[in-house]
Design a protein around this motif. Structure first.
Motif, PDB file in Angstrom:
ATOM      1  N   UNK A   1     -20.915  -3.401   1.273  1.00  0.00           N
ATOM      2  CA  UNK A   1     -20.870  -3.506   0.140  1.00  0.00           C
ATOM      3  C   UNK A   1     -22.244  -3.410   0.222  1.00  0.00           C
ATOM      4  N   UNK A   2     -22.566  -3.061  -1.414  1.00  0.00           N
ATOM      5  CA  UNK A   2     -23.931  -2.490  -1.896  1.00  0.00           C
ATOM      6  C   UNK A   2     -24.062  -2.972  -3.046  1.00  0.00           C
ATOM      7  N   UNK A   3     -25.349  -2.594  -3.780  1.00  0.00           N
ATOM      8  CA  UNK A   3     -25.720  -2.575  -5.236  1.00  0.00           C
ATOM      9  C   UNK A   3     -25.922  -1.669  -5.524  1.00  0.00           C
ATOM     10  N   UNK A   4     -25.927  -0.810  -6.417  1.00  0.00           N
ATOM     11  CA  UNK A   4     -26.388   0.461  -7.003  1.00  0.00           C
ATOM     12  C   UNK A   4     -27.431   0.183  -8.473  1.00  0.00           C
ATOM     13  N   UNK A   5     -28.466   0.960  -8.435  1.00  0.00           N
ATOM     14  CA  UNK A   5     -29.356   0.415  -9.614  1.00  0.00           C
ATOM     15  C   UNK A   5     -30.024   2.555  -9.797  1.00  0.00           C
ATOM     16  N   UNK A   6     -30.321   2.512 -11.319  1.00  0.00           N
ATOM     17  CA  UNK A   6     -30.764   3.416 -11.352  1.00  0.00           C
ATOM     18  C   UNK A   6     -31.553   3.594 -12.507  1.00  0.00           C
ATOM     19  N   UNK A   7     -32.492   4.384 -12.975  1.00  0.00           N
ATOM     20  CA  UNK A   7     -33.633   4.756 -14.381  1.00  0.00           C
ATOM     21  C   UNK A   7     -33.914   3.224 -14.389  1.00  0.00           C
ATOM     22  N   UNK A   8     -35.089   2.312 -13.001  1.00  0.00           N
ATOM     23  CA  UNK A   8     -35.580   1.467 -13.624  1.00  0.00           C
ATOM     24  C   UNK A   8     -36.955   0.983 -13.175  1.00  0.00           C
ATOM     25  N   UNK A   9     -38.185   1.900 -13.204  1.00  0.00           N
ATOM     26  CA  UNK A   9     -39.336   1.562 -12.940  1.00  0.00           C
ATOM     27  C   UNK A   9     -40.056   0.978 -13.970  1.00  0.00           C
ATOM     28  N   UNK A  10     -40.130   0.352 -14.899  1.00  0.00           N
ATOM     29  CA  UNK A  10     -40.968   0.083 -15.538  1.00  0.00           C
ATOM     30  C   UNK A  10     -41.780  -0.844 -15.995  1.00  0.00           C
ATOM     31  N   UNK A  11     -42.465  -1.214 -14.546  1.00  0.00           N
ATOM     32  CA  UNK A  11     -43.197  -2.568 -14.946  1.00  0.00           C
ATOM     33  C   UNK A  11     -42.895  -3.568 -15.051  1.00  0.00           C
ATOM     34  N   UNK A  12     -42.242  -3.848 -15.360  1.00  0.00           N
ATOM     35  CA  UNK A  12     -40.641  -5.171 -15.134  1.00  0.00           C
ATOM     36  C   UNK A  12     -39.970  -5.104 -16.468  1.00  0.00           C
ATOM     37  N   UNK A  13     -40.939  -4.276 -17.472  1.00  0.00           N
ATOM     38  CA  UNK A  13     -40.787  -4.041 -19.047  1.00  0.00           C
ATOM     39  C   UNK A  13     -38.787  -3.669 -19.424  1.00  0.00           C
ATOM     40  N   UNK A  14     -38.843  -3.831 -19.924  1.00  0.00           N
ATOM     41  CA  UNK A  14     -37.428  -3.647 -20.923  1.00  0.00           C
ATOM     42  C   UNK A  14     -35.796  -4.127 -19.863  1.00  0.00           C
ATOM     43  N   UNK A  15     -36.578  -5.459 -19.793  1.00  0.00           N
ATOM     44  CA  UNK A  15     -35.367  -6.541 -18.878  1.00  0.00           C
ATOM     45  C   UNK A  15     -35.661  -5.970 -17.731  1.00  0.00           C
ATOM     46  N   UNK A  16     -36.658  -4.464 -17.439  1.00  0.00           N
ATOM     47  CA  UNK A  16     -36.674  -4.682 -15.719  1.00  0.00           C
ATOM     48  C   UNK A  16     -36.034  -5.673 -14.971  1.00  0.00           C
ATOM     49  N   UNK A  17     -37.000  -6.886 -14.961  1.00  0.00           N
ATOM     50  CA  UNK A  17     -37.218  -7.950 -13.798  1.00  0.00           C
ATOM     51  C   UNK A  17     -36.339  -8.466 -14.428  1.00  0.00           C
ATOM     52  N   UNK A  18     -34.820  -8.662 -15.081  1.00  0.00           N
ATOM     53  CA  UNK A  18     -33.841  -9.278 -15.342  1.00  0.00           C
ATOM     54  C   UNK A  18     -33.188  -8.668 -14.468  1.00  0.00           C
ATOM     55  N   UNK A  19     -33.197  -7.420 -14.715  1.00  0.00           N
ATOM     56  CA  UNK A  19     -31.826  -7.063 -14.115  1.00  0.00           C
ATOM     57  C   UNK A  19     -31.981  -6.921 -12.400  1.00  0.00           C
ATOM     58  N   UNK A  20     -33.591  -7.142 -12.433  1.00  0.00           N
ATOM     59  CA  UNK A  20     -33.832  -6.660 -10.570  1.00  0.00           C
ATOM     60  C   UNK A  20     -33.551  -8.783 -10.131  1.00  0.00           C
ATOM     61  N   UNK A  21     -33.478  -9.142 -11.018  1.00  0.00           N
ATOM     62  CA  UNK A  21     -33.268 -11.264 -10.751  1.00  0.00           C
ATOM     63  C   UNK A  21     -31.427 -10.863 -10.344  1.00  0.00           C
ATOM     64  N   UNK A  22     -30.854 -10.229 -11.550  1.00  0.00           N
ATOM     65  CA  UNK A  22     -29.470 -10.571 -10.812  1.00  0.00           C
ATOM     66  C   UNK A  22     -29.056  -9.498 -10.346  1.00  0.00           C
ATOM     67  N   UNK A  23     -29.615  -9.038  -9.733  1.00  0.00           N
ATOM     68  CA  UNK A  23     -29.248  -7.880  -8.779  1.00  0.00           C
ATOM     69  C   UNK A  23     -29.402  -8.823  -7.504  1.00  0.00           C
ATOM     70  N   UNK A  24     -30.641  -9.327  -7.860  1.00  0.00           N
ATOM     71  CA  UNK A  24     -30.693  -9.927  -5.643  1.00  0.00           C
ATOM     72  C   UNK A  24     -29.161 -10.933  -6.075  1.00  0.00           C
ATOM     73  N   UNK A  25     -28.926 -11.403  -6.912  1.00  0.00           N
ATOM     74  CA  UNK A  25     -28.015 -12.555  -6.935  1.00  0.00           C
ATOM     75  C   UNK A  25     -26.925 -12.064  -6.173  1.00  0.00           C
ATOM     76  N   UNK A  26     -27.034 -11.050  -7.009  1.00  0.00           N
ATOM     77  CA  UNK A  26     -24.944 -10.480  -6.363  1.00  0.00           C
ATOM     78  C   UNK A  26     -25.686  -9.174  -5.312  1.00  0.00           C
ATOM     79  N   UNK A  27     -26.493  -9.568  -5.074  1.00  0.00           N
ATOM     80  CA  UNK A  27     -26.899  -8.501  -3.905  1.00  0.00           C
ATOM     81  C   UNK A  27     -26.135  -9.328  -2.286  1.00  0.00           C
ATOM     82  N   UNK A  28     -27.022 -11.037  -2.175  1.00  0.00           N
ATOM     83  CA  UNK A  28     -26.610 -12.334  -2.506  1.00  0.00           C
ATOM     84  C   UNK A  28     -25.387 -12.374  -1.926  1.00  0.00           C
ATOM     85  N   UNK A  29     -24.545 -12.369  -3.223  1.00  0.00           N
ATOM     86  CA  UNK A  29     -23.828 -13.308  -2.927  1.00  0.00           C
ATOM     87  C   UNK A  29     -22.406 -12.128  -2.518  1.00  0.00           C
TER      88      UNK A  29
END
Ligand SMILES: [Fe+2]
Length: 309
Positions: free
Chosen positions: A34-62
Motif C-alpha cells: 500500500x502506498x500513496x501518490x500525489x502530484x503537482x503540489x509545492x505551493x508553500x501550503x497554499x491552494x489547499x496543499x496543506x489540507x491535501x497533505x493532512x488528509x494524505x497523512x491520515x490515509x497513509x496511516x490508515x
C-alpha cells in the motif's frame, strides 16, 4: 475541449466505478503493498496543499502506506534553486508532517521543476531521510509478502513535450530523447515482475482528450506500454484526478496536490474530478486497487485492475 465544464458538486455524479471495474471491498485482504501518490503540489501550503497533505497523512496511516510517489511539479513556479532553497521547508518538510508520511518519497521531475535546478532535487536525496530522486529516470522493484514482485519505472518526460522547445524557461533543450526510450524498452523487456507500473509527469491520455492528450508522449511510449504488458501509467501535470483505459492499459492522472483545473464531463467508462486530492494504491498478487480521496477526506472513486495474463 469536449463537453462542458462542470462544477465540483456535479462531478460527483460521475464518480461511480466504471469500465466493468469492481469496487474494492472496504477491508484489507491478505498481504498487500500500500502506498500513496500525489502530484503537482509545492505551493508553500497554499491552494489547499496543506489540507491535501493532512488528509494524505491520515490515509497513509490508515492503509499502512510504505512509501509516497510524487509524480512531479514538486515546486511551483520555478522548482528549487538549491538544496538550501527555503521551499524545501515551506512546501515539503513543514507540510507533509504526518508520521505516516515519514517514509521514502519516490519522486520524479515535472516541467516546473525544470524551471529551477533539477540537480538540486537529485542532490537533496543525499541529505533527506525520505526524499528519493536518484536520477532523472530510474526503476525500483518492490516485493509483496508472498513474493509477488512489482516493478516501477520512473520517467523524466519534460524533454518530449514540443511546446517547451518554444519555452526556454523549461530547460530541457538538447536532452537525449531516444536514450530514455531505449532504456525503458530494455527495462520492460527484461523485467520479470508480476506488476509493471510506469510513472511519468506528462500524460498520454486524458478524459478531456484531444487538446490535453500529448501525441508526442503517445508516439514513443504507448507501443512500449502495450507490448510489455504494463498495467498502469500514472501521471500528473493535469491538475485533476482522472482514470481512463486505452487498449488495456490504465492511465491514471493524479495531479491535484494543490491548485486544480476544471474538467469536462467524463464519458461513460471514465472518471474525472477537479477536487483537490491524492490517491491511495494497493497492490496484491492478483489485483491492483486505487482510490481518489479529496481534501475533505471524501473517497471520490475506487477502481480495481486485474493482473494481466
Ligand atoms: Fe506539469
Amino acid at each position: 475541449m469536449i463537453g462542458s465544464t462542470l462544477s465540483r458538486r456535479s462531478l460527483l455524479l460521475g464518480a461511480a466505478p466504471a469500465m466493468g471495474l469492481v469496487t474494492l471491498p472496504a477491508q484489507a485482504r491478505g498481504p498487500s503493498l500500500d502506498f500513496v501518490v500525489i502530484g503537482d503540489w509545492g505551493r508553500d501550503g497554499q491552494s489547499r496543499q496543506r489540507e491535501v497533505a493532512q488528509r494524505m497523512g491520515g490515509s497513509a496511516a490508515a492503509i499502512g502506506s510504505r512509501f509516497v510517489i510524487s509524480v512531479g511539479d514538486n515546486f511551483y513556479e520555478d522548482g528549487v534553486g538549491s538544496v538550501a532553497d527555503p521551499q524545501w521547508q515551506s512546501s515539503f518538510e513543514r507540510i507533509y508532517t504526518d508520521p505516516a508520511l515519514m517514509t521514502p518519497w519516490h519522486v520524479i521531475l515535472g516541467n516546473h521543476d525544470y524551471q529551477g535546478d533539477v540537480a538540486a532535487q537529485i542532490a537533496y536525496s543525499t541529505t533527506s531521510q525520505r526524499w528519493s530522486l536518484p536520477a532523472p529516470y530510474y526503476t525500483r522493484t518492490e516485493t509483496l509478502a508472498d513474493g509477488t514482485s512489482v516493478a516501477f519505472f520512473f520517467l523524466d518526460t519534460s524533454r518530449y513535450i514540443l511546446e517547451y522547445l518554444r519555452r526556454p524557461k523549461v530547460r530541457v533543450r538538447g536532452q537525449d530523447k531516444q536514450a530514455q526510450i531505449d532504456w525503458l524498452e530494455r527495462a520492460l523487456a527484461t523485467s520479470t515482475a508480476a506488476w509493471k507500473i510506469v510513472v511519468g509527469h506528462h500524460q498520454l491520455y486524458t478524459v478531456t482528450g484531444q487538446e490535453h492528450d500529448y501525441p508526442e508522449m503517445i508516439g514513443p511510449f504507448k507501443p512500449l506500454l502495450d507490448r510489455y504488458g504494463v498495467h498502469a501509467y500514472i501521471n500528473g501535470h493535469e491538475h485533476n484526478l482522472e482514470h481512463i483505459a486505452v487498449d488495456g492499459v490504465h492511465y491514471i492522472t493524479c495531479g491535484a496536490g494543490s491548485a486544480t483545473s476544471p474538467v469536462v464531463a467524463p464519458p461513460p467508462g471514465q472518471f474525472a474530478s477537479d477536487h483537490h486530492g491524492f490517491m491511495t494504491m494497493r497492490l496484491e498478487a492478483e489485483g491492483l486497487g486505487f482510490s481518489f480521496i479529496d481534501d475533505a477526506g471524501v473517497t471520490l472513486y475506487q477502481a480495481a485492475i486485474p493482473r494481466r495474463a
